[in-house]
Design an enzyme around this catalytic site. Structure first.
Site, PDB file in Angstrom:
ATOM      1  N   PRO A  64       5.762  -4.816  13.234  1.00  0.00           N
ATOM      2  CA  PRO A  64       5.499  -5.229  14.630  1.00  0.00           C
ATOM      3  C   PRO A  64       6.632  -6.029  15.236  1.00  0.00           C
ATOM      4  CG  PRO A  64       4.288  -6.630  13.107  1.00  0.00           C
ATOM      5  CD  PRO A  64       4.918  -5.546  12.269  1.00  0.00           C
ATOM      6  N   THR A  98       3.056  -4.412   8.584  1.00  0.00           N
ATOM      7  CA  THR A  98       3.742  -5.288   7.631  1.00  0.00           C
ATOM      8  C   THR A  98       3.721  -6.726   8.146  1.00  0.00           C
ATOM      9  OG1 THR A  98       5.902  -4.835   8.641  1.00  0.00           O
ATOM     10  CG2 THR A  98       5.205  -3.427   6.821  1.00  0.00           C
ATOM     11  N   GLU A  99       3.610  -7.665   7.224  1.00  0.00           N
ATOM     12  CA  GLU A  99       3.416  -9.066   7.578  1.00  0.00           C
ATOM     13  C   GLU A  99       4.628  -9.942   7.297  1.00  0.00           C
ATOM     14  OE1 GLU A  99       0.026 -10.081   5.282  1.00  0.00           O
ATOM     15  OE2 GLU A  99      -1.347  -8.759   6.390  1.00  0.00           O
ATOM     16  N   SER A 123       9.493   1.898  12.665  1.00  0.00           N
ATOM     17  CA  SER A 123      10.287   0.677  12.706  1.00  0.00           C
ATOM     18  C   SER A 123      11.725   1.069  12.966  1.00  0.00           C
ATOM     19  CB  SER A 123      10.160  -0.078  11.375  1.00  0.00           C
ATOM     20  OG  SER A 123      10.912  -1.259  11.367  1.00  0.00           O
ATOM     21  N   GLY A 124      12.637   0.113  12.724  1.00  0.00           N
ATOM     22  CA  GLY A 124      14.046   0.457  12.665  1.00  0.00           C
ATOM     23  C   GLY A 124      14.363   0.963  11.270  1.00  0.00           C
ATOM     24  N   ASP A 125      15.643   0.952  10.915  1.00  0.00           N
ATOM     25  CA  ASP A 125      16.038   1.479   9.606  1.00  0.00           C
ATOM     26  C   ASP A 125      15.724   0.510   8.466  1.00  0.00           C
ATOM     27  OD1 ASP A 125      17.269   3.982  10.538  1.00  0.00           O
ATOM     28  OD2 ASP A 125      18.696   2.647  11.515  1.00  0.00           O
TER      29      ASP A 125
END
Length: 547
Positions: free
Chosen positions: A159, A190-191, A215-217
């Site tokens: 996030p 994911t936290e 997400s990104g990479d």
């Protein structure tokens, strides 16, 4: 986790199929379904005729759903059924004087009322839906291997990536596409850093048929290394991986779109393109590169290794993350204003040289589409001497139980043995090429086409070419020439500028030894231990959902 070859559906065997159905506003349509197309002819409303014909390519179809009268009828006496078809053809969206190509959603619904018996109508709708779905799986050469059906995905979303909108983008653009493609999924937000890495390292992967990263990479980097840290890494790394761009870099997502032969897109257009490929579920193999450092466990990289200007821009531009992909442009301008020179030593094994070297047979792990994965895994174990899980790894034989670079609990480094490399405290093999220059502006080793959505660093790269595309820029280049180089990189034209300070070579392995006391080295955009580093590529070690 294994891919399957789809068996032909008996309902789709008798092609072409023909039928007449009603659609919106009681318009009648004549449908003709072939192996590759759905042709829709507008027959009008009875009084008013129309001959308009629309041809829909089944390669653009991600799903088709049949439904009975109870799914949408207001009158319980309605005995009709129907089917809905979901296409995402490439169209242009006009904005002012410019246009942007991208996939646009097209939904077509048809009402089936061939009998007063609702069961007969539903069976006919299901026959058409099944035949259309089967046709959407085909491509030239016959039925293709893909993620098995029914498909169950684990979707991991960071996030915080990019502008912090990854989850909202997923809900807006991707969620309904997965539903249309009849894909069930487990969503995991994911936290913290390395949450995804820990999750895939410990999870029962048999619950899912693919792991999808929104997400990104950086999140994919976690997943790849989490899979390679498992005891069953040989099987785990065969789990198909899907990428959805939700960050600021999105290099692998842009590369996959580029490999499909489509025109360049960015932002939400790129997300829809990757969502479409995810729904189609076609699986390709992908190279991974083993990266070894002096005192850290080795890592596995899918994108790049960088030192100097590129690495500095990547890390220093983090402060501009709120502007999305433009962060790299801002970081480039800032770094150009105070251009640095980096001292070090670079050596590499040219791709042509390694092909004639007997040990090269051990450095590339090749798979064949549709092959039996269990036999591939055992073959790979025999050829790469992996039984000891790198307890005698040539990169660093004593680092298996040291804390890794992220500061986590120690984990055992696993994976194939790096047969092309010697320990970092020994000279490189005599048949390697040693670069005479010691002053560099940048060194980047890339194994995908893109470094970001708008940077085509290695236009000749492919997912499974087994090649590291090594690019370095020697000291002496002017700021203006370096800026021109990066502007040309937006179109992938930088290697054709004939700049005397730019060197490009295809290699299988490399070693970099920085002499400058301060600097940054990144792997897939993540900062790693600064110091000597070496790498070798493994062809087709992982699997990725691509077009």
């Amino acid at each position: 986790m294994d891919s399957e070859t789809l068996e032909p559906d008996p309902a789709a065997a008798a092609l072409p199929m023909r039928g007449e159905f009603s659609g919106d506003a009681r318009v009648r349509y004549a449908l003709v379904l072939t192996e590759s197309e759905l042709t829709v002819q507008n027959l009008g409303t009875g009084r008013r005729k129309s001959g308009a014909v629309t041809v829909l390519d089944l390669q653009d179809c991600i799903g088709c759903r049949a439904y009975g009268a109870e799914d949408g009828a207001e009158d319980g006496a309605d005995t009709s059924a129907g089917f809905a078809v979901y296409f995402y053809p490439v169209k242009r969206r006009w904005a002012g004087l410019s246009s942007a190509p991208g996939r646009r959603r097209v939904e077509r619904r048809f009402r089936v009322a061939v009998s007063p018996d609702p069961r007969t109508n539903l069976e006919e709708a299901q026959r058409w839906a099944g035949a259309i779905r089967q046709g959407s799986f085909r491509r030239s050469g016959g039925v293709c291997a893909e993620v098995r059906r029914p498909r169950r995905f684990l979707v991991l979303i960071n996030p915080q990536s990019g502008k912090g909108q990854a989850q909202a983008l997923f809900n807006t653009h991707v969620q309904h596409m997965l539903q249309e493609a009849d894909i069930t999924y487990t969503l995991q937000i994911t936290e913290r850093q390395n949450h995804a890495r820990e999750l895939v390292r410990e999870a029962d992967l048999s619950q899912w048929d693919a792991v999808v990263i929104m997400s990104g990479d950086g999140l994919l980097f976690e997943v790849v290394n989490g899979l390679m840290e498992r005891e069953d890494w040989e099987k785990a790394i065969q789990m198909p991986l899907g990428v959805l761009p939700g960050g600021s870099g999105n290099a692998l997502a842009a590369s996959i779109h580029y490999y499909s032969g489509s025109q360049s897109v960015s932002g939400e257009e790129l997300l829809v393109s990757c969502g479409f490929m995810l729904c189609k579920g076609l699986v390709s193999h992908m190279d991974l590169t083993s990266v070894c450092m002096a005192s850290s466990p080795r890592l596995f990289s899918f994108l790049s290794l960088a030192w100097g200007f590129v690495a500095d821009v990547d890390i220093e531009s983090e402060k501009y993350r709120h502007v999305g992909a433009a962060r790299f442009t801002m970081g480039t301008l800032v770094r150009l204003a105070s251009l640095r020179v980096y001292k070090g030593k670079l050596a590499y094994l040219p791709a042509e040289e390694s092909q004639s070297t007997p040990s090269q047979a051990q450095s590339t792990v090749s798979f064949t589409d549709g092959s039996n994965s269990s036999s591939v895994h055992s073959h790979m174990s025999r050829n790469l001497n992996c039984q000891n899980h790198l307890l005698h790894n040539s990169c660093n034989s004593n680092n298996a139980h040291k804390p890794n670079w992220t500061g986590e609990s120690p984990v055992t480094t696993r994976g194939p043995t790096d047969s092309l490399l010697v320990p970092l405290d020994q000279p490189v093999p005599a048949h390697w090429t040693v670069v005479k220059e010691e002053d560099f502006v940048l060194v980047m080793a890339v194994y995908q086409s893109h470094l970001a959505e708008d940077l085509i660093a290695a236009p000749a790269s492919r997912l499974k070419d087994g090649i590291i595309h090594l690019i370095y820029v020697k000291a002496g280049i002017s700021r203006r020439a370096l800026l021109r180089l990066f502007l040309a990189m937006e179109k992938g034209a930088h290697l054709s500028t004939n700049c005397p300070f730019v060197v490009y070579v295809k290699v299988r392995a490399l070693r970099l030894e920085p002499f400058s006391p301060k600097g940054t080295i990144t792997v897939d955009g993540e900062v790693v231990e600064y110091g000597p580093v070496q790498a070798q590529i493994y062809g087709s070690l992982a699997r990725i959902i691509a077009g």
